[in-house]
Structures are given as C-alpha cells and as structure tokens.
Design a protein around this motif. Structure first.
Motif, PDB file in Angstrom:
ATOM      1  N   ILE A  86     -15.457  42.663  16.472  1.00 24.27           N
ATOM      2  CA  ILE A  86     -15.663  43.488  17.664  1.00 24.27           C
ATOM      3  C   ILE A  86     -14.745  43.062  18.818  1.00 24.27           C
ATOM      4  CG2 ILE A  86     -17.526  42.230  18.848  1.00 24.27           C
ATOM      5  CD1 ILE A  86     -19.036  45.045  18.559  1.00 24.27           C
ATOM      6  N   SER A  87     -14.396  41.774  18.874  1.00 22.22           N
ATOM      7  CA  SER A  87     -13.500  41.323  19.953  1.00 22.22           C
ATOM      8  C   SER A  87     -12.077  41.801  19.698  1.00 22.22           C
ATOM      9  CB  SER A  87     -13.550  39.800  20.104  1.00 22.22           C
ATOM     10  OG  SER A  87     -13.117  39.169  18.911  1.00 22.22           O
ATOM     11  N   GLY A  88     -11.597  41.640  18.466  1.00 20.29           N
ATOM     12  CA  GLY A  88     -10.236  42.055  18.149  1.00 20.29           C
ATOM     13  C   GLY A  88     -10.059  43.565  18.270  1.00 20.29           C
TER      14      GLY A  88
ATOM     15  N   LEU B 268      -4.687  42.935  11.771  1.00 23.90           N
ATOM     16  CA  LEU B 268      -4.737  42.418  10.396  1.00 23.90           C
ATOM     17  C   LEU B 268      -6.115  41.844  10.124  1.00 23.90           C
ATOM     18  CD1 LEU B 268      -1.293  40.546  10.393  1.00 23.90           C
ATOM     19  CD2 LEU B 268      -1.816  42.775   9.352  1.00 23.90           C
ATOM     20  N   GLU B 269      -6.733  42.300   9.051  1.00 26.07           N
ATOM     21  CA  GLU B 269      -8.095  41.870   8.718  1.00 26.07           C
ATOM     22  C   GLU B 269      -8.134  41.493   7.234  1.00 26.07           C
ATOM     23  OE1 GLU B 269     -11.211  41.324  10.050  1.00 26.07           O
ATOM     24  OE2 GLU B 269     -11.788  40.992   7.950  1.00 26.07           O
ATOM     25  N   PRO B 270      -8.614  40.296   6.907  1.00 29.91           N
ATOM     26  CA  PRO B 270      -8.603  39.901   5.492  1.00 29.91           C
ATOM     27  C   PRO B 270      -9.618  40.651   4.624  1.00 29.91           C
ATOM     28  CG  PRO B 270      -9.619  38.194   6.844  1.00 29.91           C
ATOM     29  CD  PRO B 270      -9.079  39.226   7.783  1.00 29.91           C
TER      30      PRO B 270
ATOM     31  N   GLY C   7     -16.276  42.557  11.039  1.00 31.61           N
ATOM     32  CA  GLY C   7     -16.630  41.138  11.014  1.00 31.61           C
ATOM     33  C   GLY C   7     -18.129  40.943  11.000  1.00 31.61           C
ATOM     34  N   ARG C   8     -18.624  40.089  11.893  1.00 31.49           N
ATOM     35  CA  ARG C   8     -20.051  39.771  11.938  1.00 31.49           C
ATOM     36  C   ARG C   8     -20.838  40.844  12.692  1.00 31.49           C
ATOM     37  NH1 ARG C   8     -17.738  36.584   9.135  1.00 31.49           N
ATOM     38  NH2 ARG C   8     -18.228  38.383   7.871  1.00 31.49           N
ATOM     39  N   SER C   9     -20.226  41.986  12.974  1.00 32.25           N
ATOM     40  CA  SER C   9     -20.945  43.108  13.600  1.00 32.25           C
ATOM     41  C   SER C   9     -20.938  44.336  12.694  1.00 32.25           C
ATOM     42  CB  SER C   9     -20.305  43.486  14.945  1.00 32.25           C
ATOM     43  OG  SER C   9     -20.335  42.403  15.827  1.00 32.25           O
TER      44      SER C   9
ATOM     45  N   ARG D 121     -27.336  42.544  15.580  1.00 30.07           N
ATOM     46  CA  ARG D 121     -28.222  43.699  15.507  1.00 30.07           C
ATOM     47  C   ARG D 121     -28.824  44.075  16.858  1.00 30.07           C
ATOM     48  NH1 ARG D 121     -30.985  40.978  10.777  1.00 30.07           N
ATOM     49  NH2 ARG D 121     -28.838  40.294  10.647  1.00 30.07           N
ATOM     50  N   ARG D 122     -28.602  43.281  17.861  1.00 23.83           N
ATOM     51  CA  ARG D 122     -29.100  43.685  19.177  1.00 23.83           C
ATOM     52  C   ARG D 122     -27.971  43.555  20.192  1.00 23.83           C
ATOM     53  NH1 ARG D 122     -34.648  43.693  18.523  1.00 23.83           N
ATOM     54  NH2 ARG D 122     -35.425  42.019  17.193  1.00 23.83           N
ATOM     55  N   LEU D 123     -27.687  44.644  20.868  1.00 19.83           N
ATOM     56  CA  LEU D 123     -26.734  44.602  21.973  1.00 19.83           C
ATOM     57  C   LEU D 123     -27.565  44.608  23.245  1.00 19.83           C
ATOM     58  CD1 LEU D 123     -23.680  44.731  22.557  1.00 19.83           C
ATOM     59  CD2 LEU D 123     -23.890  47.212  22.611  1.00 19.83           C
TER      60      LEU D 123
ATOM     61  N   GLN E  86     -21.009  30.022  20.558  1.00 17.68           N
ATOM     62  CA  GLN E  86     -22.095  30.829  19.983  1.00 17.68           C
ATOM     63  C   GLN E  86     -22.331  32.078  20.812  1.00 17.68           C
ATOM     64  OE1 GLN E  86     -25.513  28.425  19.264  1.00 17.68           O
ATOM     65  NE2 GLN E  86     -24.432  27.114  17.816  1.00 17.68           N
ATOM     66  N   ASP E  87     -21.247  32.787  21.089  1.00 20.17           N
ATOM     67  CA  ASP E  87     -21.370  33.975  21.922  1.00 20.17           C
ATOM     68  C   ASP E  87     -21.889  35.169  21.125  1.00 20.17           C
ATOM     69  OD1 ASP E  87     -20.480  32.537  24.025  1.00 20.17           O
ATOM     70  OD2 ASP E  87     -18.764  33.799  24.477  1.00 20.17           O
ATOM     71  N   ASP E  88     -22.501  36.094  21.842  1.00 17.07           N
ATOM     72  CA  ASP E  88     -23.016  37.306  21.225  1.00 17.07           C
ATOM     73  C   ASP E  88     -22.004  38.439  21.369  1.00 17.07           C
ATOM     74  OD1 ASP E  88     -25.382  36.251  20.254  1.00 17.07           O
ATOM     75  OD2 ASP E  88     -26.395  36.466  22.167  1.00 17.07           O
ATOM     76  N   THR E  89     -22.391  39.612  20.861  1.00 18.15           N
ATOM     77  CA  THR E  89     -21.417  40.708  20.822  1.00 18.15           C
ATOM     78  C   THR E  89     -20.967  41.146  22.212  1.00 18.15           C
ATOM     79  OG1 THR E  89     -23.319  42.157  20.540  1.00 18.15           O
ATOM     80  CG2 THR E  89     -21.990  41.752  18.607  1.00 18.15           C
ATOM     81  N   HIS E  90     -21.879  41.120  23.179  1.00 17.00           N
ATOM     82  CA  HIS E  90     -21.445  41.578  24.507  1.00 17.00           C
ATOM     83  C   HIS E  90     -20.405  40.626  25.094  1.00 17.00           C
ATOM     84  CE1 HIS E  90     -24.823  38.938  25.151  1.00 17.00           C
ATOM     85  NE2 HIS E  90     -24.694  38.964  26.473  1.00 17.00           N
TER      86      HIS E  90
END
Ligand SMILES: Cc1cc2nc3c(=O)[nH]c(=O)nc-3n(C[C@H](O)[C@H](O)[C@H](O)COP(=O)(O)OP(=O)(O)OC[C@H]3O[C@@H](n4cnc5c(N)ncnc54)[C@H](O)[C@@H]3O)c2cc1C
Length: 482
Positions: A20-22, A39-41, A47-49, A64-66, A430-434
């Motif tokens: 989500i960051s990239g 580029l994504e492997p 990713g984790r989202s 799962r929670r924004l 350990q940041d979250d999606t936001h």
C-alpha cells in the motif's frame, strides 16, 4: 494492469514493492506526470494489505481495519477511488480473558460486570499510577506491569507478547508496549477503558473503514489508479540487484533491468541490505543479523452453513492455543455478493520461520484451529475446505537492543544515493496501513521536478529537507502513546 512485456529502459522513479505504501507513492508520482515503474516479486499486488478469494469469499492477508482517524487528505483520495464501497463499520469483537468473553472494543460496564474482580482492581490501581511510573520502565513488561498492574499483565499482556512476538515481555523493548497501547488492538482499549471506567465514562465502539470487496480493494484501486496515470506495474519480479550511482539507480530483476533517477524501496530493510550496492559494511550486516521478524500462518477454514457468529474478531491472548485471533471476513463489511450458505474463518497463528508450527501441514493446522474453537465453546465449524497462507515476515520484533542493531543499517540506507526507503518493513516499524499510506504519499510529494516533465532533459530529485521533516513526523506516530 500487471505487465511482463517490453519494459522501459529509463524512468524517473522505480518503486520496489507493490504494497500500500509503494502503490500510493507510484500513483501520486505518476499523477504528476513522472514515469514510474513498480516491481513486485509476488503475482498479486497489495502486500500485507491484499485480499484473495477462498470459496467465493474475499479474505484478507493482513490488514483489515483502516482507522477512521485517517488523515483527511488521504481519506478523501481513497473515497474518490472507492466511493461508497469504503464502508464505515462498527467494531464487533470479543476478547477472551480469564475464561470470559469480554466485548471488544471494551465497554466499562461490560468490563466491570464480566471481568474477574481481582483483575479490575489491579488494573484500576495500575492505571492510577500510570504515566509517572512508566518513565522509569525499560522493558515491555516493566511499562505494562507498572501501568496496568501485575494481574492484568499476567492474564493478558504477558501471554499476548509471548504469542505475538515469541519473546517474554522482559525481553521486549518498551517501544513494544507503547505500540500496543497506541494501536487499534485490544490492549489499547483495555488501557483506555480501565482508566475511563474509573471516571464512569462509557466508551463507544470505535469505527473503522473497510471496503465492500475486502481490504485488498484498497491496494487494487491504488494499483489501477497508478496504471491509469501511466505507471507500469510488473509482478513476479523479484529484484536481484540495485546499484546506487551518482547518476541514478540501476535495478536488475528476474526478467529485466532499468535505470531510474530515483528509487523508492518499501521492501524489508534487511532485504535491501542484501541487494543494494554499495553494500553495507560487514559490521553493519553483522549487527542487522540480530533483527528478527515474527512469521504468521493464516489458516482459512470454509464453514458450510451461513455465518458462523455475528462477531468480526475473537482475540485470544492465552497460551492455551497458538491461535492469536479468529476473524470472519464477511462480518467486516456489508456485501450482498458474499455467499449466504457459507463463510470463511481466518485464524492467525504467529510463529517463527522454520519452527514446528511453520512446518506443520495444512490439515494439522486446521485441526489445531478446530480444536481451539471446540475448547472455547464457540460454534462448531462445518468444514468445507482449508487454505493456508504463510507470511515469513509479518511483524518486525522489537526485541531489547533492536534500536542499536537497526541503527547502522538505517544510516547506510539513508546514505544510498537516489534511494529512499519507507513502508512498514522498509523502516522496520510496526506501522499500520494509514501510516504506510502517509509515507507513500509524503515520499511522492518530496520528489522535485526540475524542467518540463515532457522534456527528456527534466531532472527528478528528492527534497531531502522535506523528507527529513516527513521522517520526523513518522517517528511521531512510531512513538505515539495512549
Ligand atoms: C497479520 C497482520 C495483520 C494486520 N492488521 C492490520 C490492521 O488491521 N490494520 C492496519 O492498519 N494494519 C494492519 N497490519 C499492518 C499492515 O498490513 C501494514 O501496515 C501495511 O500493509 C504495510 O504496507 P507496506 O506497503 O509498507 O508493506 P507491505 O504490505 O509489506 O508491502 C511491501 C511489498 O514489497 C514486496 N517485496 C518484498 N520483498 C521485495 C523485493 N525484494 N523486491 C521487490 N518487492 C518486494 C512485498 O511482496 C510487498 O508487496 C497488519 C499486518 C499483519 C502482518
């Protein structure tokens, strides 16, 4: 959208990682007219989202929670992409503590009525002492024991740490406690409610944002928007080498190579250390070898027979089971397209890469989850299928001393010419999606364009002063305390 055809030889920006960051950075940079290659492997973006399909139900890989407290500019952007599909949802969870189910988010009335009296009293005493004592604590255990009391620590926070991070609370950095207290997870609400309950204040359930089609609808929409703005996305493309040079960056992956004026890296910082040249010194590599990640098994059970419960998540801190959370993805949203005759449960089992749990076959993991459900007296699962996803690097672990082990690698990455690292694993936070969204957004905004973007002579550089200010802001959310 994801393409394997002829790739450009030169771009303004190459982004490593389509999480989500990239994707946020790629979308924002491409919208300014910059040429962008992502580029994504893995074969899928997010990713984790990300989300994927199990038996006709979209299930989530990680996030799962924004939080509904998302920065307004980012929220407006997401609403523009997702429209009404971005739903505001009440949290409906339950936390298992001392053999009781307590609703999550916690309500003071429920806590007082259902929690064993010794835990409530201990917590209230601890909460009363709270912040003043925390200043002197130098481990996770110290912060939480003195802040919330030993009984509550021993019942919830101690086992929770052991399960989530694989270490005793006394082996974890105090930052871990601050993270838990500040995050959207049950520990934070416990702290809030326990303090507020002393003031007879009732806490209303927190709202969160969730897309109708699964959390992965967010990165999918970002990827589509990036592609619509001209960014090129290549999946199945693990980066082999990144050469940071005075004239830009050369990136080589399985299937191609590209020259870029700037590179954004959202891949794990330790992975960047392995592929980037000039490489970190032997001493930095040795120190960084002590950084650890917690792995995660996601066990998805298909339940034949409609919804399993009305809750979105059951939180299980006890060490009686390796399962940390049991969630039901369809309960995170209102989606008429979700099947009526079946649902999917997701059990999260934290583990260490290569340990017995990690190596367990899928059917054994399914049996473990089913046995956990039976032991807790939850409704039995009418098993219609099992899928397992294995995340080797789910959480960066804040073991005592991780700051020192990380510092050399972070300093090396900051010196890499034309390379900017951010994202959850990109910064080992350990940041979250936001937070990840914010980082991608701010990184793109720190790109400065000299000349007409349509001219081959234009120059793209990074505003280092602005980026440093952004990094300082990120540290604020990294150290946020309840
Ligand atoms: C189990 C779990 C539950 C979570 N729950 C929540 C939640 O409820 N709410 C919330 O806000 N957050 C949650 N999070 C955190 C959230 O998932 C992350 O903050 C967010 O996904 C981070 O996005 P990112 O882009 O920084 O990193 P990632 O999503 O990790 O993306 C990095 C990308 O880089 C790719 N990559 C890796 N190596 C390379 C390489 N060598 N070259 C190129 N690309 C590479 C990866 O495949 C990935 O696509 C959870 C995380 C986990 C693990």
């Amino acid at each position: 959208m994801a393409e394997q055809g002829v790739q450009p030889q030169s771009v303004d920006l190459v982004v490593l990682g389509a999480g989500i960051s990239g994707l946020t950075a790629a979308r924002r940079a491409a919208a300014r007219g910059l040429s962008v290659l992502v580029l994504e492997p893995e074969e899928q973006v997010g990713g984790r989202s990300a989300s994927f399909d199990v038996a006709g139900v979209q299930v989530d890989v990680g996030a799962r929670r924004l939080p509904s407290t998302l920065d307004p500019d980012v929220l407006e952007h997401l609403r523009g992409l997702l429209g009404d599909d971005l739903q505001t949802r009440p949290q409906r969870g339950r936390l298992r503590v001392a053999g009781q189910w307590i609703s999550y988010p916690l309500r003071a009335s429920d806590l007082a009525a259902r929690m064993p009296r010794r835990l409530t009293l201990s917590a209230a005493r601890g909460a009363a002492r709270g912040p003043a004592r925390r200043r002197h604590d130098d481990t996770y255990q110290g912060v939480l024991r003195s802040g919330l009391g030993p009984a509550l620590y021993d019942a919830v926070f101690g086992p929770f740490a052991r399960k989530l991070y694989g270490l005793e609370g006394a082996q974890l950095d105090p930052e871990q406690a601050h993270r838990l207290l500040a995050s959207e997870r049950p520990t934070r609400s416990a702290g809030q409610v326990l303090r507020r309950s002393r003031n007879r204040e009732v806490v209303s359930p927190a709202a969160f944002l969730y897309p109708r089609g699964g959390f992965g609808q967010i990165p999918a929409a970002l990827a589509q928007a990036a592609a619509d703005s001209g960014a090129r996305l290549v999946t199945g493309a693990p980066v082999r080498t990144l050469h940071a040079r005075t004239d830009g960056v050369r990136v080589i992956w399985d299937g191609g190579e590209v020259h870029a004026a700037q590179a954004f890296s959202t891949v794990p910082l330790t992975d960047l250390g392995r592929v980037a040249r000039p490489a970190p010194s032997a001493q930095v590599v040795q120190e960084a070898a002590g950084l650890t990640y917690r792995s995660m098994l996601l066990v998805y059970l298909v339940h034949e027979g409609g919804r399993w419960t009305s809750y979105d998540t059951h939180y299980l801190p006890s060490l009686d089971t390796p399962v940390a959370r049991l969630s039901e993805p369809a309960n995170f949203r209102t989606n008429p397209e979700d099947p009526a005759d079946r649902t999917v449960l997701c059990a999260e089992i934290p583990c260490t890469l290569g340990d017995d749990l990690w190596e367990s076959p899928d059917d054994v993991l399914a049996e473990t989850v089913v046995a956990t459900i039976a032991a807790l007296g939850l409704p039995p699962v009418r098993l219609g299928g099992v899928r397992v996803r294995r995340l080797p690097k789910a959480y960066p672990v804040y073991a005592l001393g991780y700051h020192q082990r990380l510092s050399g690698l972070s300093a090396w990455a900051e010196r890499l010419a034309h390379v900017t690292a951010f994202g959850r694993l990109g910064l080992f936070v350990q940041d979250d999606t936001h937070h990840a969204l914010r980082m991608g957004w701010d990184a793109a905004d720190c790109l400065q364009l000299d000349g007409d973007v349509a001219s081959p002579d234009h120059v793209v550089s990074l505003d280092h002063v602005a980026w440093q200010a952004a990094r300082d802001r990120f540290r604020q959310h990294e150290t946020q305390q309840d």
